[in-house]
Design a protein around this motif. Sequence first.
Motif, PDB file in Angstrom:
ATOM      1  N   ALA A  64       0.831  -1.197   0.000  1.00 46.53           N
ATOM      2  CA  ALA A  64       0.000   0.000   0.000  1.00 46.53           C
ATOM      3  C   ALA A  64       0.867   1.248   0.000  1.00 46.53           C
ATOM      4  O   ALA A  64       1.895   1.316   0.664  1.00 46.53           O
ATOM      5  CB  ALA A  64      -0.909   0.004   1.237  1.00 46.53           C
ATOM      6  N   THR A  65       0.466   2.221  -0.768  1.00 41.19           N
ATOM      7  CA  THR A  65       1.164   3.504  -0.784  1.00 41.19           C
ATOM      8  C   THR A  65       0.136   4.603  -0.577  1.00 41.19           C
ATOM      9  O   THR A  65      -0.966   4.564  -1.136  1.00 41.19           O
ATOM     10  CB  THR A  65       1.874   3.748  -2.131  1.00 41.19           C
ATOM     11  OG1 THR A  65       0.903   3.784  -3.172  1.00 41.19           O
ATOM     12  CG2 THR A  65       2.883   2.656  -2.411  1.00 41.19           C
ATOM     13  N   LYS A  66       0.481   5.581   0.226  1.00 46.60           N
ATOM     14  CA  LYS A  66      -0.400   6.719   0.444  1.00 46.60           C
ATOM     15  C   LYS A  66       0.191   7.890  -0.316  1.00 46.60           C
ATOM     16  O   LYS A  66       1.206   8.444   0.078  1.00 46.60           O
ATOM     17  CB  LYS A  66      -0.524   7.046   1.932  1.00 46.60           C
ATOM     18  CG  LYS A  66      -1.557   8.127   2.223  1.00 46.60           C
ATOM     19  CD  LYS A  66      -1.724   8.334   3.720  1.00 46.60           C
ATOM     20  CE  LYS A  66      -2.814   9.358   3.997  1.00 46.60           C
ATOM     21  NZ  LYS A  66      -3.002   9.600   5.442  1.00 46.60           N
ATOM     22  N   LYS A  67      -0.451   8.262  -1.416  1.00 48.79           N
ATOM     23  CA  LYS A  67       0.124   9.269  -2.293  1.00 48.79           C
ATOM     24  C   LYS A  67      -0.464  10.658  -2.083  1.00 48.79           C
ATOM     25  O   LYS A  67       0.008  11.615  -2.666  1.00 48.79           O
ATOM     26  CB  LYS A  67      -0.049   8.843  -3.751  1.00 48.79           C
ATOM     27  CG  LYS A  67       0.711   7.567  -4.088  1.00 48.79           C
ATOM     28  CD  LYS A  67       0.637   7.260  -5.570  1.00 48.79           C
ATOM     29  CE  LYS A  67       1.448   6.015  -5.897  1.00 48.79           C
ATOM     30  NZ  LYS A  67       1.409   5.682  -7.336  1.00 48.79           N
ATOM     31  N   ARG A  68      -1.491  10.768  -1.264  1.00 53.79           N
ATOM     32  CA  ARG A  68      -2.089  12.075  -1.026  1.00 53.79           C
ATOM     33  C   ARG A  68      -2.391  12.256   0.462  1.00 53.79           C
ATOM     34  O   ARG A  68      -2.737  11.295   1.151  1.00 53.79           O
ATOM     35  CB  ARG A  68      -3.386  12.241  -1.827  1.00 53.79           C
ATOM     36  CG  ARG A  68      -3.198  12.198  -3.336  1.00 53.79           C
ATOM     37  CD  ARG A  68      -4.510  12.363  -4.065  1.00 53.79           C
ATOM     38  NE  ARG A  68      -4.349  12.148  -5.505  1.00 53.79           N
ATOM     39  CZ  ARG A  68      -4.063  13.101  -6.375  1.00 53.79           C
ATOM     40  NH1 ARG A  68      -3.895  14.338  -5.950  1.00 53.79           N
ATOM     41  NH2 ARG A  68      -3.939  12.842  -7.653  1.00 53.79           N
ATOM     42  N   PRO A  69      -2.289  13.487   0.977  1.00 52.57           N
ATOM     43  CA  PRO A  69      -2.693  13.745   2.364  1.00 52.57           C
ATOM     44  C   PRO A  69      -4.175  13.462   2.544  1.00 52.57           C
ATOM     45  O   PRO A  69      -4.943  13.434   1.581  1.00 52.57           O
ATOM     46  CB  PRO A  69      -2.386  15.240   2.542  1.00 52.57           C
ATOM     47  CG  PRO A  69      -1.416  15.578   1.464  1.00 52.57           C
ATOM     48  CD  PRO A  69      -1.744  14.667   0.316  1.00 52.57           C
ATOM     49  N   GLY A  70      -4.584  13.269   3.799  1.00 56.22           N
ATOM     50  CA  GLY A  70      -5.960  12.903   4.092  1.00 56.22           C
ATOM     51  C   GLY A  70      -6.951  14.029   3.858  1.00 56.22           C
ATOM     52  O   GLY A  70      -6.676  15.206   4.127  1.00 56.22           O
ATOM     53  N   THR A  71      -8.125  13.658   3.373  1.00 53.35           N
ATOM     54  CA  THR A  71      -9.171  14.626   3.087  1.00 53.35           C
ATOM     55  C   THR A  71      -9.662  15.322   4.347  1.00 53.35           C
ATOM     56  O   THR A  71      -9.976  16.511   4.329  1.00 53.35           O
ATOM     57  CB  THR A  71     -10.333  13.922   2.359  1.00 53.35           C
ATOM     58  OG1 THR A  71      -9.868  13.449   1.094  1.00 53.35           O
ATOM     59  CG2 THR A  71     -11.505  14.861   2.134  1.00 53.35           C
TER      60      THR A  71
END
Length: 317
Positions: A69-76
């Motif tokens: 898993a990769t998190k490519k954007r900050p959280g909404t």
Amino acid sequence: MKITEYISQAEKTLFSFEILPPLKGQSMQDLCDGIAPLMDFKPPFVDVTYHREEFIYKKHPNGLLERVATKKRPGTVGICAAIMNRFHVDAVPHLLCGGFTKEETENALIDLNFIGVQNVLALRGDAPKTANKFVPEEGGHAFTKDLVKQIIGMNHGKYLHEETETSFHTDFCVGVGGYPEKHFEAPSLRTDLKYLKEKIDAGAEYIVTQMFFDNEKFYEFVRKVREMGIDVPIIPGLKPITTLGQISMLPRTFFIDMPDALMDELEKCKTNADVKQVGIEWAIYQSKDLIDNGLQVLHYYTMSKAEATYQIAKEVF
């Protein structure tokens, strides 16, 4: 305030827009600097999209592939809090079925309620780029109507793992998506409208449409929606074409038609700058026509790039 309250109290057509969470490595300051010019037009609310978790496949020496898993954007949620604090406007986060369990949705809604968010847009979401079709997350929702029911349930104090209703009630105003040229998976527009009515019957209070370039198709959509007995506000979604590539990409990706009059002008374009100017002029034409026909809110898909939308809003608002 709730979106429905903004609409009912509006004395003139309201301006609103949607942004994407920035890619990792970009700061909140970058995002705010990018959208700050649009605040000149006093949007009462700004939509913030949500993105499912993304994955890469890492190949090991033995040949096996590992999904990482990769998190490519900050959280909404964090972005909504920052926008509300910086610009003193309401943030409207998108909530998705795809990629999220019911527990994750409940946790997000608790966080959003805590920071003062009163509006959410409930969407099914698209299939991942690596998949041929949408598959719900295990323990998640397959249909938007069920996501709406979960949100409305929390408004009534109903939580996933509690036997009885609690005294902690949220108070979200829920919006859903609509497709003037039908969702590409629906076999017919009438079938798509039946699904839309199910979302409204589940408790949704307003509709935001997919982008369109032919206002007549939007007006026909509104007529058919009303014939289905749906009487909630319908907010048109607009996007200016800005590059040569979008001329073929947008119809292919979003299953929408380009009017002949627009295509006649786009076919004369040789550069992105030419296309952008035509796209801005066409969006201005669409916007003024929609206002003349009594639309209470116009919603713009900016892709977090303010320049084209600013030029449109300057002429319209």
